[in-house]
Scaffold this motif. Sequence first.
Motif, short mmCIF file in Angstrom:
data_model
loop_
_atom_site.label_atom_id
_atom_site.label_comp_id
_atom_site.label_asym_id
_atom_site.label_seq_id
_atom_site.Cartn_x
_atom_site.Cartn_y
_atom_site.Cartn_z
N PHE A 250 36.44 -52.07 -35.05
CA PHE A 250 35.42 -52.90 -34.42
C PHE A 250 35.14 -52.36 -33.03
CE2 PHE A 250 34.42 -55.94 -31.13
CZ PHE A 250 33.25 -56.52 -31.62
N ILE A 251 33.86 -52.26 -32.71
CA ILE A 251 33.42 -52.01 -31.33
C ILE A 251 32.21 -52.92 -31.09
CG2 ILE A 251 34.28 -49.67 -30.96
CD1 ILE A 251 31.65 -48.60 -31.98
N PRO A 252 31.87 -53.20 -29.82
CA PRO A 252 30.72 -54.06 -29.55
C PRO A 252 29.43 -53.40 -30.06
CG PRO A 252 32.12 -53.82 -27.62
CD PRO A 252 32.58 -52.80 -28.60
N PRO A 253 28.35 -54.20 -30.20
CA PRO A 253 28.11 -55.56 -29.73
C PRO A 253 28.99 -56.62 -30.41
CG PRO A 253 26.03 -54.43 -30.14
CD PRO A 253 27.11 -53.57 -30.71
N PHE A 254 29.18 -57.73 -29.66
CA PHE A 254 29.97 -58.85 -30.15
C PHE A 254 29.09 -59.78 -30.99
CE2 PHE A 254 32.08 -57.36 -26.32
CZ PHE A 254 33.41 -57.34 -26.70
N MET A 255 29.75 -60.68 -31.72
CA MET A 255 29.01 -61.68 -32.50
C MET A 255 28.81 -62.95 -31.68
SD MET A 255 31.87 -63.14 -35.21
CE MET A 255 30.83 -64.48 -35.81
N ASP A 256 27.95 -63.83 -32.17
CA ASP A 256 27.72 -65.12 -31.53
C ASP A 256 28.98 -65.99 -31.62
OD1 ASP A 256 25.09 -64.73 -30.72
OD2 ASP A 256 24.27 -65.39 -32.64
N PRO A 257 29.12 -66.95 -30.67
CA PRO A 257 28.20 -67.26 -29.57
C PRO A 257 28.59 -66.52 -28.30
CG PRO A 257 29.88 -68.96 -29.69
CD PRO A 257 30.19 -67.98 -30.79
N PRO A 258 27.63 -66.32 -27.41
CA PRO A 258 27.97 -65.77 -26.10
C PRO A 258 28.34 -66.89 -25.14
CG PRO A 258 25.60 -65.98 -26.29
CD PRO A 258 26.18 -66.50 -27.59
N ILE A 259 29.21 -66.60 -24.21
CA ILE A 259 29.46 -67.56 -23.13
C ILE A 259 28.24 -67.56 -22.22
CG2 ILE A 259 30.75 -65.79 -21.83
CD1 ILE A 259 32.34 -68.06 -20.55
N PRO A 260 27.68 -68.71 -21.90
CA PRO A 260 26.39 -68.74 -21.20
C PRO A 260 26.44 -68.24 -19.77
CG PRO A 260 27.28 -70.97 -21.46
CD PRO A 260 28.14 -70.06 -22.27
N ASN A 261 27.63 -68.13 -19.18
CA ASN A 261 27.72 -67.73 -17.76
C ASN A 261 27.50 -66.25 -17.53
OD1 ASN A 261 29.96 -69.74 -18.69
ND2 ASN A 261 29.37 -70.47 -16.67
#
Length: 866
Positions: A250-261
């Motif tokens: 596994f490498i990014p991109p990451f899956m949802d959800p993103p932390i909104p900050n």
Amino acid sequence: MRISSPSLKAFILVLSLLVPFAASAQTPPDQFLGHQVGADRKLADYNQIKAYFEKLDQESPKLTLFTIGESVQKRPIIMAVITAEQNMAKLDAYREIARKLKDSRGLSADDARKLAGEGKVIVLITCSLHASEVAASQMSMEFAYDLVVGKTPFDAAAVLKDVIVLLVPTHNPDGNQMVVEWYRKYLGTKFEGGNMPWLYHVYAGHDNNRDWFMFNLPETRAVTKVLYHDWFPQIHIDEHQMGSNGARLFIPPFMDPPIPNVQPLLWRGVNLCGAAMAYDLQANGKSGVVHGRSFTGWWIGACDDTSWLHNTVGLLSEMASVRGATPINIEPGEVQKSYAEKRMEFPDPWPGGWWRLRDLVEYELILSMSLVNTAFLRKEDFLFNSYLMSKTSIETQDKNQPYAFVIPSRQHDYLTMLKMIDVLMFGGVEVERAAADFLADGKLYPAGSYVVRMAQPFKPYAWALLDKQKYPDLREYPGGPPVPPYDNAGWTLPLQMGVACDRIEGAFKAKLEKIAKVEYPQPPPELGAAAWFALDCRPNAAYPMVFALLKDKAEVYRTKAVVTRKGIDIPAGSFIVKNTPEVKKALPGLASKYIMAVLDLDDTADIDKAPLKFNRVGLYQSWKSNMDEGWTRFVFDDLGIPFTTIHNKDFKVEKGKKLDLKANYDVIVFPDENADIIKSGKPDPNSPFARWITPMPPEYEGGIEQAGVDALKAFVEEGGILVALNGAGQFAIKELQVPARDGLDKVESSKFFCPMSILKLEVDNTTPIGYGLPKTTPAVFSDSPGYETRVPPNEWDRKVVAGYPEEGVLMSGWLLGEDVIARKAAVVDFQYKKGRIILIGIVSQSRAQSHGTYKFLLNALLYPQI
């Protein structure tokens, strides 16, 4: 001897031809180790890894070795700096450029562009934080060698002129040494490649990757200093391993959800680097690479994702594991179905077959080289974007962003509040202190209150830590079961630590002074002049101080109700100490160490109180490397609470003899653990944990068995106190017939679902286990029970100490089915014959972060003799 001119010219010519070879005469790792890096059944331990980097440091001007800290077991934590030789003399200047770009204040865009041109992009690569994930630590040696000798897919001389690589071969050196020694010991046996019976970090095990905002561990603090205090890298990757039968990597991109900050530009940088790694891996024929699955953009307090909140491009790689260095063969049908089919995020499935440690090393070499090359190709962008993200943090008002957080100076536990301020500041948060009273959002705050304004470079980090989380309601399909987060759904630090902290929406005026360090109050030079003194039970610091007094045979009591003296209310459960000459002598040192104030009392005859004794504490440690046991041990060590570790053998007794636990212990604590593992050493075969259990050498098999259960029952009957933390409560219910049940057991996730979150408890603080706690207390819920009690048999009695309210249960995180948990008990104090069984059905000492609920456990250790 004189050399003639023609001979001299010939000599110089030969020498000039030899110099390039001399300069590149670095020792390759396979020559140093005697085997190829990643060879089957071969592992380098930390001593060898460190020795190899020391050798490269001596041989190459492109590598300089630093010691960045020291591990729990006092091993040096090393970091190699790899860059062009001409950069080495200017490292301080490049670090200063990186620091300036991390804080845009006083810096124009033109100035930032100029610095981005002059600076070098700094890439931090951290390896094998989880010591059983050995591949990256092994790979680090070959990676360093290839960089310094130019064995790279790019022009190394050009790249290293613009890139400074910071390489930490492992930031868990103790664990690396333990894992490799264990692997070697059982090589060639049926236990080859199996799990160790103890944690691969002395205290935290796998949870050493959840410590990156609390900084309990010296290894965490060492790398955090590199990240946010000393080097300020623009890019950081933490290299890990995962299970074996899915994707290879596994490498990014990451899956949802993103932390909104987190800032959008940060995510774009993460995705850019991940896409380049995926491209280079595919170009090199490496299949099975996935992105956008399993690992989310939600913060879990880990090494890589804490970088996001500091505007650093934080990346995670997760390789499919082998058994240590032992290869495995995976049949095509054994590959998970979802990883056997092509998808846009997984275009080239791995077909199955042999999988070796060398495969992991090769994948990680490619992705690490790719990252260095991407940093080189976008050098000025990464540097300038560091400035841009800082500027955005300071100047932009994000959606739902408050103006500030205020931490009032009046607190339930003032010392724990100061500890929280310390923790925030070590993570790079700017904190100010009010020099006078002020108004904010219509509320008056006293002088001495602390303010964290959001207009600061690390706004995402400060905001994420201090605010409450609301995890999105994600379902497998509309109306279907919830999709669980990777780990925690909520972590709000003030709630965990029991600190009052107010979110302030509107701007306000106040006389604020930025603090450089936390100033702890010091007790007055003259104290304890009266015949007695009192210690308030609300500060956690009172408990280790009382243990120290009891250890020295002081006479100590606990109050049964509120006591008022000199206009001060002392809450129920506070400590009354007889001020003997011996105590007077020890008191100044203890008060200074624990920063505790004492209240002199001339007479205590009218105080309703119960005596305390020095309880001998036993802490159970199974052979299943239980992280909660490690954290409980950490809390005891951190607070200076004496205890003895109890193993399965301590519950064994010769045939015909009786085991008397009461002869050695007054309190026995069972950390959060599966009931079947405690008793038999094996989980239920149908348990989801069963697949993680590997065969153990005979001396590490089994549990306390029936003899241990019988001995524990006798221990309680004779006046002992048994404390069962979180899941261990099921052991007490099942084996000791505690008259209660877990009302959440086997409830479908569609009806009740609560991943690790912070819930509200209503506490009876007039009863011994609730002493010192506020009536409403946030608590960490993590696979926790919801107890239902009943009228007990004659030999039993019970007191519900803490339970969930009828509504408003969720404080931070995610909760489905509030009505299911409402009115259930979380903490129950059972009396059985002469002793007690205390069920603490929350993670009261969660990862040594939840200081606000420590007292449930501490009160059990200092239970008064009623």
